[in-house]
Enzyme design. Structure first.
Site, PDB file in Angstrom:
ATOM      1  N   ASP A   9       0.872  -1.168   0.000  1.00  0.00           N
ATOM      2  CA  ASP A   9       0.000   0.000   0.000  1.00  0.00           C
ATOM      3  C   ASP A   9       0.921   1.234   0.000  1.00  0.00           C
ATOM      4  O   ASP A   9       2.110   1.123   0.314  1.00  0.00           O
ATOM      5  CB  ASP A   9      -0.876  -0.039   1.262  1.00  0.00           C
ATOM      6  CG  ASP A   9      -1.701   1.214   1.417  1.00  0.00           C
ATOM      7  OD1 ASP A   9      -2.339   1.636   0.436  1.00  0.00           O
ATOM      8  OD2 ASP A   9      -1.692   1.796   2.534  1.00  0.00           O
ATOM      9  N   LEU A  10       0.391   2.387  -0.374  1.00  0.00           N
ATOM     10  CA  LEU A  10       1.241   3.587  -0.447  1.00  0.00           C
ATOM     11  C   LEU A  10       1.115   4.467   0.808  1.00  0.00           C
ATOM     12  O   LEU A  10       2.035   4.579   1.618  1.00  0.00           O
ATOM     13  CB  LEU A  10       0.858   4.404  -1.696  1.00  0.00           C
ATOM     14  CG  LEU A  10       1.592   5.739  -1.843  1.00  0.00           C
ATOM     15  CD1 LEU A  10       3.046   5.520  -2.237  1.00  0.00           C
ATOM     16  CD2 LEU A  10       0.892   6.607  -2.896  1.00  0.00           C
ATOM     17  N   ASP A  11      -0.074   5.096   0.932  1.00  0.00           N
ATOM     18  CA  ASP A  11      -0.287   6.083   1.998  1.00  0.00           C
ATOM     19  C   ASP A  11      -0.236   5.420   3.371  1.00  0.00           C
ATOM     20  O   ASP A  11      -1.028   4.530   3.665  1.00  0.00           O
ATOM     21  CB  ASP A  11      -1.656   6.765   1.819  1.00  0.00           C
ATOM     22  CG  ASP A  11      -1.757   7.529   0.512  1.00  0.00           C
ATOM     23  OD1 ASP A  11      -0.877   8.361   0.244  1.00  0.00           O
ATOM     24  OD2 ASP A  11      -2.724   7.295  -0.247  1.00  0.00           O
ATOM     25  N   THR A  17       1.849  10.050   4.236  1.00  0.00           N
ATOM     26  CA  THR A  17       0.831  10.946   3.674  1.00  0.00           C
ATOM     27  C   THR A  17      -0.536  10.782   4.336  1.00  0.00           C
ATOM     28  O   THR A  17      -1.429  11.592   4.087  1.00  0.00           O
ATOM     29  CB  THR A  17       0.658  10.678   2.163  1.00  0.00           C
ATOM     30  OG1 THR A  17       0.689   9.259   1.983  1.00  0.00           O
ATOM     31  CG2 THR A  17       1.747  11.327   1.340  1.00  0.00           C
ATOM     32  N   LYS A  45      -9.086   5.330   6.083  1.00  0.00           N
ATOM     33  CA  LYS A  45      -7.779   4.895   5.568  1.00  0.00           C
ATOM     34  C   LYS A  45      -7.978   3.759   4.562  1.00  0.00           C
ATOM     35  O   LYS A  45      -8.714   2.814   4.823  1.00  0.00           O
ATOM     36  CB  LYS A  45      -6.879   4.422   6.715  1.00  0.00           C
ATOM     37  CG  LYS A  45      -6.297   5.567   7.513  1.00  0.00           C
ATOM     38  CD  LYS A  45      -5.247   5.067   8.491  1.00  0.00           C
ATOM     39  CE  LYS A  45      -4.743   6.203   9.358  1.00  0.00           C
ATOM     40  NZ  LYS A  45      -3.935   5.710  10.480  1.00  0.00           N
ATOM     41  N   SER A 114      -2.532   0.442  -4.298  1.00  0.00           N
ATOM     42  CA  SER A 114      -3.033   1.619  -3.566  1.00  0.00           C
ATOM     43  C   SER A 114      -4.364   2.100  -4.124  1.00  0.00           C
ATOM     44  O   SER A 114      -4.629   1.974  -5.311  1.00  0.00           O
ATOM     45  CB  SER A 114      -2.003   2.758  -3.692  1.00  0.00           C
ATOM     46  OG  SER A 114      -2.571   3.982  -3.306  1.00  0.00           O
ATOM     47  N   ALA A 115      -5.172   2.694  -3.261  1.00  0.00           N
ATOM     48  CA  ALA A 115      -6.449   3.273  -3.691  1.00  0.00           C
ATOM     49  C   ALA A 115      -6.264   4.661  -4.280  1.00  0.00           C
ATOM     50  O   ALA A 115      -7.176   5.226  -4.884  1.00  0.00           O
ATOM     51  CB  ALA A 115      -7.393   3.359  -2.488  1.00  0.00           C
ATOM     52  N   LYS A 145     -11.169  -0.796  -1.535  1.00  0.00           N
ATOM     53  CA  LYS A 145     -10.895  -1.679  -0.399  1.00  0.00           C
ATOM     54  C   LYS A 145     -12.020  -1.466   0.606  1.00  0.00           C
ATOM     55  O   LYS A 145     -12.465  -0.345   0.748  1.00  0.00           O
ATOM     56  CB  LYS A 145      -9.545  -1.318   0.254  1.00  0.00           C
ATOM     57  CG  LYS A 145      -8.324  -1.488  -0.657  1.00  0.00           C
ATOM     58  CD  LYS A 145      -7.073  -0.897   0.008  1.00  0.00           C
ATOM     59  CE  LYS A 145      -5.903  -0.879  -0.964  1.00  0.00           C
ATOM     60  NZ  LYS A 145      -4.704  -0.221  -0.424  1.00  0.00           N
ATOM     61  N   GLU A 169       0.035  -3.274   4.702  1.00  0.00           N
ATOM     62  CA  GLU A 169      -1.110  -2.357   4.803  1.00  0.00           C
ATOM     63  C   GLU A 169      -1.174  -1.644   6.140  1.00  0.00           C
ATOM     64  O   GLU A 169      -0.881  -2.245   7.167  1.00  0.00           O
ATOM     65  CB  GLU A 169      -2.401  -3.172   4.681  1.00  0.00           C
ATOM     66  CG  GLU A 169      -3.113  -3.078   3.374  1.00  0.00           C
ATOM     67  CD  GLU A 169      -3.623  -1.688   3.007  1.00  0.00           C
ATOM     68  OE1 GLU A 169      -3.711  -0.810   3.894  1.00  0.00           O
ATOM     69  OE2 GLU A 169      -3.933  -1.482   1.832  1.00  0.00           O
ATOM     70  N   ASP A 170      -1.577  -0.369   6.135  1.00  0.00           N
ATOM     71  CA  ASP A 170      -1.775   0.344   7.405  1.00  0.00           C
ATOM     72  C   ASP A 170      -3.250   0.519   7.728  1.00  0.00           C
ATOM     73  O   ASP A 170      -3.585   1.085   8.772  1.00  0.00           O
ATOM     74  CB  ASP A 170      -1.115   1.728   7.357  1.00  0.00           C
ATOM     75  CG  ASP A 170      -1.863   2.673   6.440  1.00  0.00           C
ATOM     76  OD1 ASP A 170      -2.246   2.237   5.331  1.00  0.00           O
ATOM     77  OD2 ASP A 170      -2.089   3.839   6.826  1.00  0.00           O
TER      78      ASP A 170
HETATM   79  C1  BG6 Z   1      -5.684   5.740   0.157  1.00  0.00           C
HETATM   80  C2  BG6 Z   1      -5.718   6.601   1.408  1.00  0.00           C
HETATM   81  O1  BG6 Z   1      -4.397   5.238  -0.018  1.00  0.00           O
HETATM   82  O2  BG6 Z   1      -6.031   6.518  -0.984  1.00  0.00           O
HETATM   83  C3  BG6 Z   1      -7.068   7.277   1.542  1.00  0.00           C
HETATM   84  O3  BG6 Z   1      -5.484   5.776   2.533  1.00  0.00           O
HETATM   85  C4  BG6 Z   1      -7.375   8.065   0.275  1.00  0.00           C
HETATM   86  O4  BG6 Z   1      -7.033   8.143   2.661  1.00  0.00           O
HETATM   87  C5  BG6 Z   1      -7.318   7.135  -0.936  1.00  0.00           C
HETATM   88  O5  BG6 Z   1      -8.682   8.641   0.359  1.00  0.00           O
HETATM   89  C6  BG6 Z   1      -7.563   7.871  -2.246  1.00  0.00           C
HETATM   90  O6  BG6 Z   1      -6.501   8.732  -2.481  1.00  0.00           O
HETATM   91  P1  BG6 Z   1      -6.501   9.921  -3.523  1.00  0.00           P
HETATM   92  O7  BG6 Z   1      -5.071  10.399  -3.496  1.00  0.00           O
HETATM   93  O8  BG6 Z   1      -6.876   9.342  -4.855  1.00  0.00           O
HETATM   94  O9  BG6 Z   1      -7.478  10.933  -3.052  1.00  0.00           O
HETATM   95 MG    MG Z   2      -2.720   3.222   3.538  1.00  0.00          MG
END
Ligand code: BG6
Ligand code: MG
Length: 218
Positions: A9-11, A17, A45, A114-115, A145, A169-170
């Protein structure tokens, strides 16, 4: 040599972030008279931008027009982008690079899962894009997710069976997605929050190379 699929996962896993997403959502919610708690933020999240706003509106008992909805999503992203504009590799979370480099040295396939629709520019900013064999992000999926779609696409991109994939994953939603995909889930964060994960580490500094080696050879 054994090959497993390692999906990050990224964020909140690779970069710090999650705090910027929280701040931008909090400001946006406040602007429409909705306050939300840290516990509620935990539920955002890993969740897509659309789904996050839907949840905030639901918690605040608010109905708005489609136009307003689109405009609020735009506003949130604008503020988020302003927070990450000056980001550099100082915001890579501790020992992430160490783990990525170890996996690369062991010739293990690595994907992002990542989402976020902002994933590529963020990885570019922190100079990590070249470490990944595949990038699967919010632009590639139709289901948020805890649906496993993002991780199943990543497994396919790496050409590794889902049961041979390991997900870092966090978020609660992300851990659930990995479990539903039949992958090994590794929570990065608090044990109490991420109790559904197969393993939990507070961060990558706690993870020994020998643990990763065991994952590769299981
Ligand atoms: C996820 C974050 O990685 O991405 C969420 O944990 C975020 O908080 C989602 O809403 C979507 O991200 P973005 O950058 O497309 O708004
Ligand atoms: Mg995350």
């Amino acid at each position: 040599m054994n090959k497993k699929g390692f999906i990050f996962d990224l964020d909140g896993v690779i970069v710090d972030t999650a705090k910027y997403h929280f701040l931008a959502w909090k400001n946006l919610a406040k602007s429409i008279d909705i306050d939300f708690t840290k516990e509620q933020n935990e539920q955002l999240k890993g969740v897509s931008r659309v789904k996050s706003l839907e949840k905030i509106l639901e918690w605040g008992n608010k109905t708005i027009s489609e136009e307003q909805f689109t405009s609020l999503m735009g506003k949130k992203n604008e503020e988020y982008l302003s927070f990450i504009a000056t980001m550099d590799d100082n915001e890579i979370l501790p020992d992430v690079s160490k783990v990525l480099n170890y996996l690369i040295a062991q010739k293990q396939p690595i994907s992002l899962g990542s989402a976020s629709k902002n994933a590529r520019p963020i990885l570019e900013k922190v100079n990590l894009l070249s470490k990944f064999d595949a990038i699967v992000d919010g632009n590639d999926v139709s289901k948020a997710k805890p649906d496993p779609e993002v991780f199943l696409i990543a497994a396919k991109a790496l050409n590794i069976k889902p049961e041979d994939c390991i997900v870092f994953e966090d978020s609660v939603a992300g851990v659930q997605a990995a479990n539903t995909a039949n992958m090994i889930s590794i929570g990065i964060g608090e044990k109490e929050v991420l109790h559904e994960a197969d393993y939990v580490f507070s961060d990558f500094t706690e993870m020994e190379n020998s643990f990763i080696e065991e994952l590769i050879n299981r």
